[in-house]
Design a protein around this motif. Structure first.
Motif, mmCIF file in Angstrom:
data_model
loop_
_atom_site.group_PDB
_atom_site.id
_atom_site.type_symbol
_atom_site.label_atom_id
_atom_site.label_comp_id
_atom_site.label_asym_id
_atom_site.label_seq_id
_atom_site.Cartn_x
_atom_site.Cartn_y
_atom_site.Cartn_z
ATOM 1 N N ARG A 301 -4.678 13.199 55.230
ATOM 2 C CA ARG A 301 -4.984 11.995 54.933
ATOM 3 C C ARG A 301 -6.444 11.552 55.272
ATOM 4 N NH1 ARG A 301 -2.586 8.391 52.361
ATOM 5 N NH2 ARG A 301 -4.583 7.983 51.876
ATOM 6 N N ARG A 302 -7.091 12.148 56.278
ATOM 7 C CA ARG A 302 -8.348 11.772 56.613
ATOM 8 C C ARG A 302 -9.302 12.025 55.234
ATOM 9 N NH1 ARG A 302 -10.236 14.843 61.778
ATOM 10 N NH2 ARG A 302 -12.433 13.862 60.848
ATOM 11 N N VAL A 303 -8.963 13.241 54.870
ATOM 12 C CA VAL A 303 -9.843 13.781 53.476
ATOM 13 C C VAL A 303 -9.457 12.465 52.256
ATOM 14 C CG1 VAL A 303 -10.219 15.504 51.765
ATOM 15 C CG2 VAL A 303 -9.935 15.852 54.001
ATOM 16 N N ILE A 304 -8.439 11.997 52.217
ATOM 17 C CA ILE A 304 -8.389 11.314 51.164
ATOM 18 C C ILE A 304 -8.727 10.145 51.493
ATOM 19 C CG2 ILE A 304 -6.290 9.948 49.851
ATOM 20 C CD1 ILE A 304 -4.447 12.515 50.435
ATOM 21 N N ASP A 305 -8.654 9.418 52.492
ATOM 22 C CA ASP A 305 -9.240 8.170 52.954
ATOM 23 C C ASP A 305 -10.715 8.304 52.802
ATOM 24 O OD1 ASP A 305 -6.722 7.284 53.681
ATOM 25 O OD2 ASP A 305 -7.052 7.445 55.978
ATOM 26 N N TRP A 306 -11.500 9.654 52.995
ATOM 27 C CA TRP A 306 -12.808 9.665 52.892
ATOM 28 C C TRP A 306 -13.137 9.461 51.290
ATOM 29 C CZ3 TRP A 306 -16.127 13.042 50.251
ATOM 30 C CH2 TRP A 306 -17.473 13.101 50.450
ATOM 31 N N TYR A 307 -12.372 9.982 50.273
ATOM 32 C CA TYR A 307 -12.510 9.849 49.075
ATOM 33 C C TYR A 307 -12.241 8.510 48.747
ATOM 34 C CZ TYR A 307 -13.217 14.744 47.979
ATOM 35 O OH TYR A 307 -13.557 16.003 47.784
ATOM 36 N N GLN A 308 -11.353 7.902 49.188
ATOM 37 C CA GLN A 308 -11.026 6.443 48.748
ATOM 38 C C GLN A 308 -12.134 5.667 49.190
ATOM 39 O OE1 GLN A 308 -7.154 5.307 50.242
ATOM 40 N NE2 GLN A 308 -7.384 3.257 49.030
ATOM 41 N N HIS A 309 -12.745 5.869 50.473
ATOM 42 C CA HIS A 309 -13.643 4.783 50.891
ATOM 43 C C HIS A 309 -15.076 5.019 50.030
ATOM 44 C CE1 HIS A 309 -16.763 3.189 53.534
ATOM 45 N NE2 HIS A 309 -17.474 4.116 53.353
ATOM 46 N N LEU A 310 -15.302 6.229 49.350
ATOM 47 C CA LEU A 310 -16.471 6.470 48.590
ATOM 48 C C LEU A 310 -16.375 5.673 47.300
ATOM 49 C CD1 LEU A 310 -17.498 10.243 48.856
ATOM 50 C CD2 LEU A 310 -18.554 8.217 50.104
ATOM 51 N N TYR A 369 -19.756 9.764 56.923
ATOM 52 C CA TYR A 369 -18.798 10.004 58.085
ATOM 53 C C TYR A 369 -17.766 9.152 58.372
ATOM 54 C CZ TYR A 369 -22.301 13.740 59.040
ATOM 55 O OH TYR A 369 -23.307 14.900 59.154
ATOM 56 N N SER A 370 -16.613 9.693 58.689
ATOM 57 C CA SER A 370 -15.246 8.886 58.779
ATOM 58 C C SER A 370 -15.376 8.298 60.259
ATOM 59 C CB SER A 370 -14.061 9.754 58.356
ATOM 60 O OG SER A 370 -14.157 10.245 57.071
ATOM 61 N N PRO A 371 -14.445 7.398 60.461
ATOM 62 C CA PRO A 371 -14.298 6.972 61.836
ATOM 63 C C PRO A 371 -14.020 8.024 62.806
ATOM 64 C CG PRO A 371 -13.455 5.513 60.332
ATOM 65 C CD PRO A 371 -13.572 6.632 59.568
#
Length: 575
Positions: A301-310, A369-371
């Motif tokens: 989920r963290r990896v997907i959120d990182w891609y989505q943020h970009l 960097y993610s939260p």
């Protein structure tokens, strides 16, 4: 001086610069003036492509607005004429340099097909109005020959616009409209030729209520042509040969149009996907990898959120790959315009020469960097420094909760660890935990990249090391005694190296002398042997050896062929 001489002097004097006629400047074909002129030429070309055929096929349109058409016709002709003048004042590149000689420009232009088409599009075919009347717009069909200027304007706009894919779609829709427009005009002209209302295929009889209006005639023809060319809906079957031929031609045109539309849309979609892949990393491969190796759901989920943020915030993770096709100097200028202000915030890089900063800018690597993600931890080996572009980070304790300080946009950390400063008590280890509170955008500069750049700028390296010492002194993290000991050790090592270099030079000199003496001795020995050979040739031959030669018997001094080989003992045989 006489009055006549005064008049002659006045007449022969050259005109002053203020009175001299100013010639038109030469336009750069890649400049803004030429670009806007091309956009201006879109209007007369589109006017002739759309309106002339419509006036020729719809007589009511031609008769109802004759004065307006004549004004617009000759206005477009004036622009056509000005376009030829612009051609004569548009330079061209020769070996990468813009040619501004108007004689060469004119000579080159008149030898091209473009000049022939431009001249043919301005032939005064309107003169036939005197015999055929002003209601024959087909005489202006030669104005269509200026269509290449329309395509050139579209190509220039496509390369300049910030939305090339949207422009391609708009251009495709315009082409479709022009084709349907022409087809609708030809349909109405064919209906008039066959007879309006003669069958169900042609345009209905204008005597019917509502069908006599010009707008209704055009819209009905446009609707009918759209049905044929899109093969959508039912159309009345053709009843005559001319109608069948028209339908067959439209069906063939529809097939080619469908293929063109599909190809163009596929190209647009492919370009959009290619642009997305170039700007943003492909997350499908990462998702497949995590699924294959059964990564836990929380990390996935963290990896997907990182891609989505970009992707949502239009952030790029591979700027170097995007700019790789630009020339090195141009790539540096683009990077400088984007990131130089960020690099100048770093204290150790202030007052550095511009060429050094330009090379450093090309080495900056953007990172997001993610939260809750740690940028670095205490005790880690420092191999890079970070510059905060956007976001907030915190210096936290080992528990990850207690916050000691906040870091915001424009700040930096880790700069001391990438410079080898003598006496640095912290070494190359991180001294704090840096944690991202939200999504943070940072620039990363590695030690290897900095070392590669500083190898060409030794003076800048010394300046940066001096600034680093000042920072460490303020932080009480510089061991002056250790620094002095390291400097003394380095000086001693350098002195030993210089001594070894001197000894090596002495050994090389001695070795060279020995080689020279050896070569000289070898030459002397060879000379003495040659002189002895010449001397032995003059010695007398012994009688026993001479008798053996006369008898022809092979003996100790002769070979089987009768030639002397060894000679008498101690003497070389005759040659």
């Amino acid at each position: 001086m006489s009055q006549d001489s005064k008049v002659k002097t006045t007449e022969s004097s050259p005109p002053t610069p203020s009175k001299a006629r100013k010639s038109l400047p030469v336009l750069d074909p890649s400049g803004d003036c030429y670009y806007w002129w091309l956009n201006t030429m879109v209007f007369p070309v589109m006017y002739n492509l759309i309106i002339v055929i419509c006036r020729a096929c719809f007589p009511d349109l031609q008769h109802g607005y004759l004065v307006a058409w004549l004004v617009l016709d000759y206005t477009s002709d004036l622009l056509y004429l000005l376009d030829i003048v612009v051609h004569f004042h548009t330079g061209f590149l020769e070996q990468g340099i813009l040619v501004e000689d108007k004689g060469r420009i004119a000579s080159r232009y008149v030898r091209t097909w473009s000049f022939v088409l431009d001249l043919a599009s301005l032939l005064p075919t309107d003169a036939a109005y005197a015999s055929l009347g002003p209601h024959t717009p087909t005489l202006r069909l030669n104005r269509f020959l200026r269509a290449p200027r329309l395509f050139e304007a579209f190509d220039r706009t496509e390369t300049r616009t910030a939305y090339p894919n949207a422009f391609r779609i708009a251009k495709l829709m315009l082409y479709i409209f022009v084709v349907i427009h022409w087809n609708s005009c030809l349909y109405f002209a064919l209906s008039r030729y066959l007879g309006l209302g003669r069958d169900v295929w042609v345009y209905p009889d204008p005597a019917r209520p509502g069908f006599e209006r010009l707008l209704r005639q055009y819209l009905y023809s446009f609707y009918f042509s759209t049905l044929i060319l899109t093969t959508v809906g039912d159309t009345p079957p053709p009843a005559r040969e001319e109608e069948c031929l028209f339908m067959v031609g439209d069906f063939l045109l529809a097939v080619m149009g469908f293929a063109t539309i599909m190809g163009s849309m596929s190209s647009v979609i492919y370009n959009m996907n290619t642009a997305d892949a170039a700007f943003y990393p492909d997350h499908a491969l990462v998702k497949k990898y995590m699924k294959l190796h059964r990564v836990n759901r929380r990390l996935e989920r963290r990896v997907i959120d990182w891609y989505q943020h970009l992707q949502i915030n239009k952030k790029m993770a591979n700027e170097v790959a995007i700019l790789q096709h630009l020339p090195e100097r141009l790539r540096a200028e683009v990077a400088v315009s984007v990131h130089l202000s960020t690099l100048r915030r770093v204290q150790i890089f202030q007052n550095c020469e511009a060429s050094l900063l330009e090379e450093l800018v090309l080495k900056l690597q953007p990172q997001t960097y993610s939260p809750g993600e740690y940028v670095c931890r205490k005790g880690d080996v420092g191999r890079e420094m970070y510059i905060i572009r956007e976001g907030q980070l915190a210096v936290v304790a080992d528990d990850g909760v207690t916050q000691y300080a906040m870091l915001g946009a424009g700040l930096y950390f880790g700069e001391i660890s990438i410079i080898n400063i003598k006496g640095n008590m912290s070494g190359n280890r991180r001294t704090a935990n840096i944690k991202s509170l939200g999504y943070s955008d940072l620039f990363c500069l590695s030690k290897e990249d900095l070392r590669e750049v500083l190898s060409e700028y030794p003076q800048a390296q010394a300046v940066m090391e001096e600034k680093g010492r000042e920072i460490l002194l303020k932080l009480n993290k510089l061991d002056v005694n250790a620094e002095a000991a390291e400097i003394a050790l380095q000086e001693a090592t350098e002195a030993r190296l210089r001594g070894l270099d001197q000894q090596l030079d002495d050994l090389q000199t001695k070795f060279a002398r020995l080689l020279a003496e050896l070569e000289s001795s070898a030459l002397k020995i060879a000379y003495r042997i040659e002189r002895l050979e010449w001397q032995t040739r003059e010695w007398p031959v012994p009688e026993e050896l001479a008798e053996a030669d006369d008898e022809g018997e092979p003996g100790e001094g002769t070979s089987k062929d009768g030639e002397g080989t060894a000679g008498w003992e101690g003497f070389p045989g005759p040659e």
